[in-house]
Write a protein that holds these residues in place. Structure first.
Motif, PDB file in Angstrom:
ATOM      1  N   PHE A  42      -3.800   7.698   0.693  1.00  0.00           N
ATOM      2  CA  PHE A  42      -4.841   8.652   0.321  1.00  0.00           C
ATOM      3  C   PHE A  42      -4.786   8.744  -1.546  1.00  0.00           C
ATOM      4  N   PRO A  43      -5.630   8.160  -2.156  1.00  0.00           N
ATOM      5  CA  PRO A  43      -5.457   8.242  -3.505  1.00  0.00           C
ATOM      6  C   PRO A  43      -5.273   9.528  -4.311  1.00  0.00           C
ATOM      7  N   ASP A  44      -5.688  10.627  -3.449  1.00  0.00           N
ATOM      8  CA  ASP A  44      -5.252  11.956  -4.226  1.00  0.00           C
ATOM      9  C   ASP A  44      -4.335  12.681  -3.292  1.00  0.00           C
ATOM     10  N   GLY A  45      -3.502  11.974  -2.521  1.00  0.00           N
ATOM     11  CA  GLY A  45      -2.384  12.488  -2.076  1.00  0.00           C
ATOM     12  C   GLY A  45      -1.303  11.351  -1.764  1.00  0.00           C
ATOM     13  N   HIS A  46      -0.530  11.218  -0.503  1.00  0.00           N
ATOM     14  CA  HIS A  46       0.334  10.525  -0.429  1.00  0.00           C
ATOM     15  C   HIS A  46       0.289   8.945   0.269  1.00  0.00           C
ATOM     16  N   THR A  47       1.194   8.009   0.169  1.00  0.00           N
ATOM     17  CA  THR A  47       1.076   6.976   1.271  1.00  0.00           C
ATOM     18  C   THR A  47       2.076   7.134   2.277  1.00  0.00           C
ATOM     19  N   TRP A  48       1.249   7.107   3.521  1.00  0.00           N
ATOM     20  CA  TRP A  48       2.155   7.197   4.592  1.00  0.00           C
ATOM     21  C   TRP A  48       2.250   5.832   5.404  1.00  0.00           C
ATOM     22  N   GLN A  49       3.426   5.627   6.017  1.00  0.00           N
ATOM     23  CA  GLN A  49       3.910   4.614   6.630  1.00  0.00           C
ATOM     24  C   GLN A  49       4.245   4.772   8.373  1.00  0.00           C
ATOM     25  N   TYR A  50       3.463   4.007   9.271  1.00  0.00           N
ATOM     26  CA  TYR A  50       3.982   4.152  10.582  1.00  0.00           C
ATOM     27  C   TYR A  50       4.622   2.795  11.160  1.00  0.00           C
ATOM     28  N   ASP A  51       5.851   2.646  11.536  1.00  0.00           N
ATOM     29  CA  ASP A  51       6.501   1.792  11.795  1.00  0.00           C
ATOM     30  C   ASP A  51       6.589   1.411  13.342  1.00  0.00           C
ATOM     31  N   VAL A  52       5.882   0.273  13.720  1.00  0.00           N
ATOM     32  CA  VAL A  52       5.898   0.165  15.208  1.00  0.00           C
ATOM     33  C   VAL A  52       7.375   0.091  15.696  1.00  0.00           C
ATOM     34  N   LEU A  53       8.193  -0.479  14.958  1.00  0.00           N
ATOM     35  CA  LEU A  53       9.460  -0.838  15.452  1.00  0.00           C
ATOM     36  C   LEU A  53      10.387   0.351  15.875  1.00  0.00           C
ATOM     37  N   SER A  54      10.133   1.473  14.815  1.00  0.00           N
ATOM     38  CA  SER A  54      10.760   2.617  15.191  1.00  0.00           C
ATOM     39  C   SER A  54       9.886   3.736  15.693  1.00  0.00           C
ATOM     40  N   GLN A  55       8.634   3.739  15.338  1.00  0.00           N
ATOM     41  CA  GLN A  55       7.742   4.723  15.868  1.00  0.00           C
ATOM     42  C   GLN A  55       7.939   5.939  15.076  1.00  0.00           C
ATOM     43  N   GLU A  56       8.394   5.669  13.897  1.00  0.00           N
ATOM     44  CA  GLU A  56       8.523   6.780  12.918  1.00  0.00           C
ATOM     45  C   GLU A  56       7.692   6.618  11.928  1.00  0.00           C
ATOM     46  N   TRP A  57       7.208   7.917  11.205  1.00  0.00           N
ATOM     47  CA  TRP A  57       6.405   8.012   9.996  1.00  0.00           C
ATOM     48  C   TRP A  57       7.416   8.285   8.682  1.00  0.00           C
ATOM     49  N   THR A  58       7.306   7.319   7.841  1.00  0.00           N
ATOM     50  CA  THR A  58       7.876   7.589   6.518  1.00  0.00           C
ATOM     51  C   THR A  58       6.710   7.702   5.335  1.00  0.00           C
ATOM     52  N   ARG A  59       7.245   7.957   4.110  1.00  0.00           N
ATOM     53  CA  ARG A  59       6.217   7.738   2.908  1.00  0.00           C
ATOM     54  C   ARG A  59       6.781   6.501   2.209  1.00  0.00           C
ATOM     55  N   ARG A  60       6.029   6.331   1.217  1.00  0.00           N
ATOM     56  CA  ARG A  60       6.208   5.125   0.050  1.00  0.00           C
ATOM     57  C   ARG A  60       5.563   5.712  -1.122  1.00  0.00           C
ATOM     58  N   GLU A  61       6.449   5.846  -2.030  1.00  0.00           N
ATOM     59  CA  GLU A  61       6.190   6.554  -3.130  1.00  0.00           C
ATOM     60  C   GLU A  61       6.583   5.820  -4.458  1.00  0.00           C
ATOM     61  N   SER A  62       6.089   5.704  -5.325  1.00  0.00           N
ATOM     62  CA  SER A  62       6.180   5.155  -6.577  1.00  0.00           C
ATOM     63  C   SER A  62       6.593   6.002  -7.778  1.00  0.00           C
ATOM     64  N   HIS A  63       7.425   5.685  -8.580  1.00  0.00           N
ATOM     65  CA  HIS A  63       8.078   6.491  -9.677  1.00  0.00           C
ATOM     66  C   HIS A  63       7.019   7.220 -10.424  1.00  0.00           C
ATOM     67  N   GLY A  64       7.038   8.520 -10.562  1.00  0.00           N
ATOM     68  CA  GLY A  64       5.883   9.317 -11.480  1.00  0.00           C
ATOM     69  C   GLY A  64       4.609   9.383 -10.642  1.00  0.00           C
ATOM     70  N   LEU A  65       4.710   9.348  -9.201  1.00  0.00           N
ATOM     71  CA  LEU A  65       3.290   9.060  -8.558  1.00  0.00           C
ATOM     72  C   LEU A  65       3.793   9.931  -7.156  1.00  0.00           C
TER      73      LEU A  65
END
Length: 467
Positions: A298-321
């Motif tokens: 979401f350009p005005d929010g976060h980047t979410w990741q769903y991993d089929v392997l673990s069936q878990e959600w995490t976030r990817r975040e770049s420095h300062g963003l």
């Protein structure tokens, strides 16, 4: 008091009611053991960082595509070919500033690569070496394109219908080869190919179409199969693991299970994205070393990741963003490449690189709640088990920071800075003592060191306070 396990590994699950759960996982990938005998059942794996591979001199990177070994990128208003030596070659102009969608077909001795920018379409013919605009009156423009059975597939920008090209003719279209929402009146948002079917997703519904072999009206709706779930954004859908994943028009995130939508988002994620601009959201995928990630930004929010392997959600975040700076993810020549939304650079993703083109890649884990059912707890110590000693020789930054919250993540203690082992210090331990008293506790572990930071387990020495 004896050492007891603390649930340190997990995914992102932060609810608005923070004392219930404020769990978060940023720039780590949970991985479950597939065989017995491991130190712990789960591990937080270091994700791949990246280094610069090429630069386009234009921004942003609007789209990328591997057409049978030909790596094409649209950056700014220019279409580039990315070369194996890390240089780029300008091919021509693609107007606009928003995301583009790219697909290709096969022609004799080459390919036609179609680039759609929403209002118009362009074709790069690899045999003729020419970039031309699609001028056929049967082509209305499209925000997305895809390929099936020799046809290029698109959707009308106004949502009236979806359409196909002539067979192996990416520049030619027939107004009779169009279809609209049939099971219910609905405005179409996007299309995507899954196997030998086309899934057309509207604002409220979804329908499947199959190739009948007819000369015109080639694709017809699959009778008796429809969904009462639509899509929120033309670009917020992707193929992954023999299925389709997408952001639903109701704010839930779905995976196609057979011909039915299966919710994979959590109420915590649905809370987090509720106030964002869903129409600008876009999806990508990443598949490597067993991990299969559906990446939703979401350009005005976060980047979410769903991993089929673990069936878990995490976030990817770049420095300062708040979000990841990667606007595209493309597999090319068995490696993965990302395009930057802000500077037009192309990066090579690398599991051994723990920075983002030299900028810190900060991994952060906020744990589940530790408590004793309302009884006050004296916390004598916390131990963290890292894959220590994996820092490159010469790097002086080999530390993690640890802090805690006793009110559900509203307020935090001062951070303790501890070494996770310089190069070769494989027996280094992270052991923090005299951590006070609490009714409940949440731990936050953060690593910004440019070295491996696999987090294996945690334990604490704690006991119920005597009254």
């Amino acid at each position: 008091m004896t050492w007891k396990p603390v649930e340190i590994v997990g995914g992102a699950y932060a609810d608005d009611t923070r004392p219930w759960t404020c769990q978060d996982t940023v720039n780590w990938l949970p991985l479950r053991a597939e065989r017995p005998g491991t130190r712990s059942e789960w591990i937080l794996r270091s994700p791949p960082g990246f280094t610069q591979y090429a630069t386009t001199q234009n921004k942003p990177v609007r789209g990328a595509h591997d057409a049978e070994g030909l790596f094409l990128v649209v950056a700014g208003r220019t279409l580039y070919r990315v070369n194996t030596n890390g240089t780029t070659t300008s091919i021509g102009t693609i107007p606009g500033v928003g995301r583009v969608s790219i697909a290709h077909n096969q022609i004799e001795n080459g390919n036609e690569i179609v680039i759609a920018n929403g209002q118009s379409g362009y074709v790069w013919n690899t045999v003729a070496g020419a970039l031309t605009q699609i001028t056929d009156e049967g082509f209305p423009g499209s925000p997305v394109v895809d390929f099936i059975d020799g046809y290029i597939v698109g959707v009308d920008p106004f949502g009236r219908f979806w359409f196909i090209s002539d067979l192996t003719q990416a520049t030619q279209y027939n107004t009779l080869d169009r279809a609209d929402a049939e099971s219910q009146p609905d405005k179409l948002v996007t299309v995507i190919v899954i196997g030998d079917l086309v899934l057309a997703l509207g604002e409220r519904t979804g329908e499947f179409f199959q190739n009948t072999g007819n000369t015109t009206g080639t694709f017809q709706r699959l009778q008796g199969v429809s969904m009462n779930v639509g899509c929120a954004s033309a670009h917020a859908r992707a193929r992954l693991d023999n299925s389709v994943y997408w952001l639903g028009s109701d704010g839930n995130i779905y995976r196609l299970q057979g011909s039915s939508p299966e919710r994979i988002s959590t109420s915590a994620i649905e809370q987090a994205i509720a106030g964002l601009n869903w129409a600008n959201a876009f999806a990508q995928t990443f598949e490597d070393r067993g991990h299969k990630l559906f990446v939703l930004t979401f350009p005005d929010g976060h980047t979410w990741q769903y991993d089929v392997l673990s069936q878990e959600w995490t976030r990817r975040e770049s420095h300062g963003l708040k979000r990841s700076r990667l606007n595209t993810l493309t597999k090319w020549r068995r490696r993965w490449y990302g395009g930057d939304f802000s500077n037009g650079k192309l990066y090579l993703l690398d599991w051994d690189e723990m920075t983002e083109d030299g900028a810190p890649m900060v991994s952060r884990r906020r744990s589940a709640v530790s408590h004793a059912d309302g009884n006050p707890i004296v916390v004598d110590g916390l131990k963290l088990v890292f894959d220590v000693g994996r820092i490159d020789v010469g790097l002086t930054d080999h530390a993690c920071s640890v802090r805690y919250s006793d009110d559900g993540g509203h307020n935090w203690s001062y951070a303790a800075i501890e070494s996770i082992g310089a190069a070769g210090q494989y027996r280094q331990t992270v052991d923090i003592r005299q951590l006070g008293m609490a009714d409940q506790r949440v731990w936050e572990v953060e690593v910004s060191s440019p070295g491996k930071r696999d987090l294996i387990a945690a334990s604490w020495k704690a006991g119920v306070a005597q009254s």
